[in-house]
Design an enzyme around this catalytic site. Structure first.
Site, PDB file in Angstrom:
ATOM      1  N   LYS A 254      -6.699  -4.804  -3.076  1.00 11.30           N
ATOM      2  CA  LYS A 254      -7.304  -5.551  -1.968  1.00 11.30           C
ATOM      3  C   LYS A 254      -8.354  -4.681  -1.280  1.00 11.30           C
ATOM      4  O   LYS A 254      -8.089  -3.523  -0.948  1.00 11.30           O
ATOM      5  CB  LYS A 254      -6.219  -5.996  -0.981  1.00 11.30           C
TER       6      LYS A 254
ATOM      7  N   ASP B 218       0.795  -1.250   0.000  1.00 10.13           N
ATOM      8  CA  ASP B 218       0.000   0.000   0.000  1.00 10.13           C
ATOM      9  C   ASP B 218       0.822   1.292   0.000  1.00 10.13           C
ATOM     10  O   ASP B 218       0.451   2.269   0.673  1.00 10.13           O
ATOM     11  CB  ASP B 218      -0.952   0.012   1.204  1.00 10.13           C
TER      12      ASP B 218
ATOM     13  N   CYS C 266      -2.186  -2.663   7.664  1.00 12.99           N
ATOM     14  CA  CYS C 266      -2.160  -3.555   6.494  1.00 12.99           C
ATOM     15  C   CYS C 266      -0.917  -4.437   6.435  1.00 12.99           C
ATOM     16  O   CYS C 266      -0.981  -5.565   5.936  1.00 12.99           O
ATOM     17  CB  CYS C 266      -2.317  -2.741   5.230  1.00 12.99           C
TER      18      CYS C 266
HETATM   19  C1  C5J Z   1      -3.109   0.479   5.565  1.00 10.83           C
HETATM   20  C2  C5J Z   1      -4.817   1.677   6.765  1.00 10.83           C
HETATM   21  N1  C5J Z   1      -2.615   0.333   4.332  1.00 10.83           N
HETATM   22  N2  C5J Z   1      -3.975   2.058   7.714  1.00 10.83           N
HETATM   23  N3  C5J Z   1      -4.376   0.985   5.689  1.00 10.83           N
HETATM   24  O1  C5J Z   1      -2.453   0.201   6.534  1.00 10.83           O
HETATM   25  O2  C5J Z   1      -5.990   1.938   6.857  1.00 10.83           O
END
Ligand code: C5J
Length: 230
Positions: free
Chosen positions: A138, A33, A171
């Site tokens: 995702k 991400d 994540c």
């Molecule tokens: C991720 C989030 N990528 N913190 N998403 O960690 O909402």
């Protein structure tokens, strides 16, 4: 830098709680991400009231690992937290939680928040995927939930995963735990992951390698970079 001569050579990285051993041919670098929505102002991370500048600090270290991994010929996986334009894969509970200034699907400065194809949903230019690399959209926090990732890794005979990305305790940690339950050995690169909350990052690292590596291994990127060159 000289590429390792055999992708099937066993490499060893000094890690916690003990050495992490892998072969490039059975290992994927998984980058979680690193998308504008979390790293740049105006995205989802900022809408939740977070200081996004904390996250951009890891970009140079991630770039070094990605370059070395590509040079070694390893499999690269990029993930994005991304929802369909009609939000059919976004549970109302996820959309409503946290009272953000902008909800998932709302129009923000970089397009609709966490929606596939929007400018803010793209991986930052510094770590942009190359043709042939795996990109997984995702809908959940974990990279395995409602995605083809496990199938694609199995097809490539991947048994080991090296993780980078954001955020450490959300994540990244969720994906590592999902991977652990599916039988992968996972290594988290501690200088290539970040959280909006330093104490949560520290706790995640500690709980990952505790109890003999109950979730996996943790290490700095430097010993991995050393292992990747001969
Ligand atoms: C991720 C989030 N990528 N913190 N998403 O960690 O909402």
């Amino acid at each position: 830098m000289t590429a390792i001569s055999h992708r099937s050579q066993t490499l060893t990285v000094a890690a916690q709680p003990f050495d992490f051993c892998f072969e490039v041919c059975n290992t994927a670098l998984v980058i979680i991400d690193m998308q504008r929505d979390f790293i740049e102002p105006g995205g989802f991370g900022a809408s939740l009231g977070n200081d996004v500048s904390l996250l951009s600090a890891i970009v140079p270290a991630c770039q070094s690992v990605l370059a070395a991994w590509r040079h070694a010929g390893g499999v690269v996986v990029h993930t994005r937290e991304a929802h369909a334009a009609d939000l059919s894969d976004c549970p109302p509970a996820k959309r409503n939680r946290g009272q953000p200034t902008l909800r998932i699907g709302d129009a923000g400065p970089m397009g609709r928040i966490l929606v596939s194809g929007e400018h803010g949903n793209q991986i930052i230019d510094a770590l942009a995927p190359l043709d042939g690399e795996i990109v997984i959209d995702k809908p959940g926090k974990g990279a395995f939930y409602a995605t083809t990732l496990h199938t694609r890794l199995q097809q490539l005979h991947i048994s080991h995963l090296i993780f980078m990305g954001v955020t450490t305790e959300v994540c990244v940690q969720t994906s590592m735990r999902e991977a652990n339950d599916r039988g992968y050995d996972g290594l988290l690169l501690v200088d290539c992951t970040e959280s909006y909350f330093p104490q949560f990052k520290a706790a995640t690292i500690a709980m990952t390698h505790a109890q003999g590596g109950i979730v996996g291994w943790t290490a700095a990127s430097a010993p991995l970079l050393s292992a990747l060159v001969v």
